[in-house]
Enzyme design. Sequence first.
Site, short mmCIF file in Angstrom:
data_model
loop_
_atom_site.label_atom_id
_atom_site.label_comp_id
_atom_site.label_asym_id
_atom_site.label_seq_id
_atom_site.Cartn_x
_atom_site.Cartn_y
_atom_site.Cartn_z
N GLY B 10 82.35 -7.26 34.33
CA GLY B 10 81.90 -7.38 32.94
C GLY B 10 83.12 -7.41 32.04
O GLY B 10 84.05 -6.62 32.21
N SER B 40 81.04 -13.01 25.85
CA SER B 40 80.28 -11.80 26.19
C SER B 40 79.33 -11.42 25.06
O SER B 40 79.57 -11.74 23.90
CB SER B 40 81.25 -10.64 26.43
OG SER B 40 82.17 -10.99 27.44
N GLY B 48 78.27 -3.14 12.65
CA GLY B 48 79.49 -2.40 12.46
C GLY B 48 79.74 -1.32 13.50
O GLY B 48 79.02 -1.21 14.49
N PHE B 113 74.25 3.03 7.19
CA PHE B 113 73.46 2.59 8.33
C PHE B 113 72.37 3.61 8.59
O PHE B 113 72.44 4.74 8.10
CB PHE B 113 74.37 2.47 9.57
CG PHE B 113 74.47 1.06 10.10
CD1 PHE B 113 74.78 0.00 9.26
CD2 PHE B 113 74.28 0.79 11.45
CE1 PHE B 113 74.87 -1.29 9.75
CE2 PHE B 113 74.36 -0.49 11.95
CZ PHE B 113 74.66 -1.54 11.10
N GLN B 228 65.52 0.96 23.38
CA GLN B 228 65.46 0.84 21.92
C GLN B 228 64.93 -0.51 21.50
O GLN B 228 65.41 -1.55 21.97
CB GLN B 228 66.85 1.03 21.33
CG GLN B 228 66.86 0.87 19.81
CD GLN B 228 68.16 1.35 19.20
OE1 GLN B 228 69.15 0.63 19.19
NE2 GLN B 228 68.17 2.57 18.71
N HIS B 230 64.78 -2.85 18.36
CA HIS B 230 65.37 -3.01 17.03
C HIS B 230 64.28 -3.45 16.07
O HIS B 230 63.52 -4.37 16.37
CB HIS B 230 66.48 -4.06 17.07
CG HIS B 230 67.37 -4.02 15.86
ND1 HIS B 230 66.94 -4.40 14.62
CD2 HIS B 230 68.66 -3.61 15.71
CE1 HIS B 230 67.94 -4.23 13.75
NE2 HIS B 230 68.99 -3.76 14.39
N LEU B 240 68.43 -11.30 16.38
CA LEU B 240 68.66 -10.06 15.64
C LEU B 240 69.00 -10.32 14.17
O LEU B 240 69.81 -11.17 13.85
CB LEU B 240 69.83 -9.33 16.31
CG LEU B 240 70.35 -8.06 15.63
CD1 LEU B 240 69.30 -6.96 15.66
CD2 LEU B 240 71.62 -7.58 16.32
N GLU B 243 70.90 -4.38 11.12
CA GLU B 243 70.57 -3.21 10.30
C GLU B 243 71.41 -3.19 9.02
O GLU B 243 71.02 -2.63 8.01
CB GLU B 243 70.85 -1.95 11.14
CG GLU B 243 70.39 -0.67 10.50
CD GLU B 243 70.34 0.46 11.53
OE1 GLU B 243 69.64 0.29 12.55
OE2 GLU B 243 71.00 1.48 11.32
N ARG B 274 66.18 3.83 14.10
CA ARG B 274 65.53 2.60 14.55
C ARG B 274 64.16 2.82 15.18
O ARG B 274 63.23 2.03 14.97
CB ARG B 274 66.43 1.87 15.54
CG ARG B 274 67.62 1.25 14.86
CD ARG B 274 68.56 0.61 15.82
NE ARG B 274 69.64 -0.04 15.08
CZ ARG B 274 70.72 -0.56 15.63
NH1 ARG B 274 70.87 -0.52 16.93
NH2 ARG B 274 71.64 -1.11 14.88
N HIS B 339 66.13 -4.12 22.36
CA HIS B 339 67.47 -4.33 21.83
C HIS B 339 68.55 -3.64 22.65
O HIS B 339 69.61 -4.20 22.88
CB HIS B 339 67.50 -3.80 20.40
CG HIS B 339 68.82 -3.96 19.71
ND1 HIS B 339 69.39 -5.20 19.50
CD2 HIS B 339 69.67 -3.05 19.16
CE1 HIS B 339 70.55 -5.03 18.86
NE2 HIS B 339 70.75 -3.75 18.65
N TYR B 340 68.25 -2.42 23.10
CA TYR B 340 69.34 -1.62 23.68
C TYR B 340 68.77 -0.64 24.70
O TYR B 340 67.75 -0.01 24.46
CB TYR B 340 70.05 -0.85 22.56
CG TYR B 340 71.28 -0.13 23.05
CD1 TYR B 340 72.52 -0.75 23.06
CD2 TYR B 340 71.19 1.17 23.55
CE1 TYR B 340 73.64 -0.10 23.53
CE2 TYR B 340 72.31 1.83 24.03
CZ TYR B 340 73.52 1.20 24.01
OH TYR B 340 74.63 1.83 24.48
N GLU B 363 77.07 -0.30 27.52
CA GLU B 363 75.61 -0.23 27.61
C GLU B 363 75.13 -0.07 29.04
O GLU B 363 74.06 0.47 29.29
CB GLU B 363 74.97 -1.47 26.96
CG GLU B 363 73.46 -1.29 26.80
CD GLU B 363 72.80 -2.33 25.93
OE1 GLU B 363 73.50 -3.00 25.14
OE2 GLU B 363 71.57 -2.48 26.06
N ARG B 374 69.52 5.53 20.13
CA ARG B 374 70.89 5.29 19.66
C ARG B 374 70.91 4.99 18.17
O ARG B 374 70.03 4.28 17.66
CB ARG B 374 71.49 4.10 20.41
CG ARG B 374 72.86 3.71 19.91
CD ARG B 374 73.47 2.61 20.74
NE ARG B 374 72.84 1.30 20.55
CZ ARG B 374 73.06 0.51 19.49
NH1 ARG B 374 73.83 0.89 18.50
NH2 ARG B 374 72.47 -0.68 19.43
N LEU B 375 71.92 5.49 17.48
CA LEU B 375 72.11 5.13 16.08
C LEU B 375 72.88 3.81 16.00
O LEU B 375 73.81 3.57 16.78
CB LEU B 375 72.92 6.20 15.34
CG LEU B 375 72.24 7.55 15.12
CD1 LEU B 375 73.11 8.41 14.22
CD2 LEU B 375 70.85 7.39 14.53
N LEU B 380 79.04 -0.12 19.48
CA LEU B 380 80.37 -0.74 19.54
C LEU B 380 81.41 0.35 19.78
O LEU B 380 82.34 0.19 20.58
CB LEU B 380 80.68 -1.50 18.25
CG LEU B 380 79.96 -2.83 18.07
CD1 LEU B 380 80.29 -3.45 16.71
CD2 LEU B 380 80.32 -3.80 19.19
#
Lengths: 325, 560
Positions: B10, B40, B48, B113, B228, B230, B240, B243, B274, B339-340, B363, B374-375, B380
């Site tokens: 990855g 990727s 952010g 956020f 998650q 989104h 997407l 947010e 979320r 989303h996640y 991830e 997750r917030l 990132l």
Amino acid sequence: MAVAKTLEAPIEVYRFEPGKDAKPRYDRYTLTVEPHTPVLTALLRIRTELDPSLTLRYSCRSSICGSCAMQINSKSRLACQTPIGPEIEKHGRLVVEPMRNQPVLRDLVVDQASFWRHYDRIEPHLKLDPRHPMPEGKPNPMTPEEVARFYETPRCIACAACYSACPAVEADVDFPGPMALAKLYRFVVDPRDQAHQDRLVRIQTDGLWLCLRCHLCTEACPKDVRPSERIRDLKELAIAAQGGTEPGSRHAIGFKENIRERGQLQEMKLVRQSDGVGGMLAQAPQGLRLWRKKPEIAKKPRAIEDLDQLEALYRELDAPPKDGT
Amino acid sequence: MRRHEVVVVGAGLAGQRAALAAVEAGRDVAVVSKLHPLRSHSGAAQGGINAAVGAEDSVDTHIYDTVKGSDYLGDQDAIEFFCREAGPTVVEMEHFGTIFSRAPDGSLARRPFGGAGFPRTIYAADRTGLALLQAIWERLATEATRFTLYQEWDLTRIVVRDGKVQGIVAFDRKNGRFEGIAAPAVVIATGPSGRIYARTTNAHSCTGDGVATAYEAGALLKDMEFVQFHPTALPDSGILITEGARGEGGILKNSKGERFMSKYAPHVLDLASRDVVSRAIVTEVSEGNGFEGGFVHLELMHLGKERIESRLQEICDFCRNFAGVDPVTQPIPVYPAAHYMMGGIGTNAKGEASVPGLFAAGEAACVSIHGANRLGGNSLLETLVFGKQAGLAAAAFAAQATGRPTVTDSDVEASQAPIRAMMARDHGEDPAQLRAEMQATMERYVGIYRNDADMLEGIKRIRALKQRYANVRIVDHSQVYNLNLTDALEVGHMLELAEVIVVGAYARTESRGAHSRIDYPKRDDARWMRHTLARKGPEGPELSYSPVAYTRWEPKERVY
């Protein structure tokens, strides 16, 4: 959302496996799609519904990964960002082919080695001077105005649509191509980079002046990076960095001054302006051959009428830019 | 057989940061990725990266927000480490060349956020992931002589023998050749697996290959039931809408024109966590307050053209190109999409997985810092903080490794033989068909709201698909860029993970974070404040549980 009416889209797709197929062929598929259906969605439907052996690069389907650039009705586009309806409406057909200027691996997948090699060659990373280290434990300050100087270059997704569209790449494998030059521009306007001068000097003999100024890259760019404008910016910076002494920049400056004199290009004089007396002598045999075919190149062209209007134009262009330009 | 000291699979932010750490530690590194590193999925992250660097903000507030956001399932020791690393990580990325947006005084601009006490999300317009991905690749590429890039190689197996990692088997898409790459340390950083679901913000390539491969190699997966959704994706495509759009002041409205978030999160409205916002949207639509077609509106128009087009440039393009709406003058139709994955390969804060020599980050991993939810802005940061940790730990492990790891011809053959069988079949299951049925099953039975009967049905259906997968057929026999083969491998990986998700979700009889059960609507700390661990057994996933690490924050009811 309004219910979109559907259309029967005939899609012709380039198929070729070098070493296996004698020559490329075009397979024709018909799909019922909505006008706003992206070409990528159609190609993926071909893969799932009709022919799983069709191969292409794709990933994000939202114009951010840069995988799916290809020739769509002879234009270099992202398949994910190109709706089918307007293509069929305009061309009466939809022909999908691999990108140009890169050898085909199979179907719509090309070998991007040369594209990445040119990208690597411009040294796409911050070059630092150990005498001026980064602030310890803190970010470099940068004003919004300094950030704005990057224009749109950070939006580049390295999709190579510009590289595919570029006739200078086609003519000369040593031309870095629009993406690499736009990327170089991103570094020479970065206040953190400490090799601006070296970069600008080097690129002058490394292909900068090979750009044909056709703007096909800007037309192809799906992210509005406008590579040809960034190349123009690079040229201006390069002239400033080297005082216009390098043949490429002398050619550009000579061209400008040459036309200013009479409103027409004086070709013999341009050779001297670009390459100097030595350059003129070196080009003399070619000049003689040209002169035999076209004797008028040796003559000074007549000055155009209303030369004062041209002079006014030049003065306006030479004036410092107004705010916001 | 090829040989390296550290193999990183990855090449998004986590993988590249791991590779950089291992290269800097002096190890011989391989980076294996099915995409060019710049393609990727990290590059698709928009909003952010969080770091409490503002004068009014504090690391403790970031820790608290993350603990609360996790619905008290995040490990507090790991979260403390994570939030302390945030500032230095952002500074490092700025020094690597990231072009962040700036405040008028020249400092890093920050936006509010969801679920955060202060504006602490540092950004680069609405393409923060792309900006970071470019910068890390620019930095890593300067070390080009010190690592080998296996670009467009697909991972098929992690080889474990004598209880230790031996390396991997992968194949080169360009020529279809399967090869062994031996190494004492392997870092899995293959990112998301959102394509398990029908409606997802994730790229097509997000198929969880590394997580599934680690699971098949005996590694423990953690908390996979926490998926998650989104809140704001384009309804048709799942693309997407960051947010950051709400961070900039965007508001959600239902078909009656009501700003409905006032009912669900009276204090912070549209900037609730979320999971809260996604449930609110689903509830509004199911109660008949959605627009025709089943979505709500995200309105930005009141922010003005200048602000929208400068701060949300990519969003403008997405809306105009992919939804046919102009956010400057029209509302954006949105609906939640997968989303996640909060879950992943279970690791500690050094990135060490349960198998010696195996590491994971980003991830694909589950440390866990995100817990049950997750917030935004923390993923990132996670890729970079724990990518570095995993790279360092893998490098240290490789430096001390004894014995000579080997990937044998029979290891390679074990990956290749099933592929040959899939190609030899005259009849069999179409991978694309299996994928579509899996996606629909997960969407319908293991989505935002869950219940006992649905999940039982989900388990039954996923297991039936797994049985059919045993007879999957690859019709394309080419050795060159054979995507039909990739399809078949990917759907196999996703089916493994889908089963772990639904079995874990069925067992967890409570509601916590993104796991919302209609039949168990309350959080049950006494029974369920613990991590789910899944090990691959002969009959499917075998579950066990482990405690959540506590430091300072007592569980409280979560209100926004």
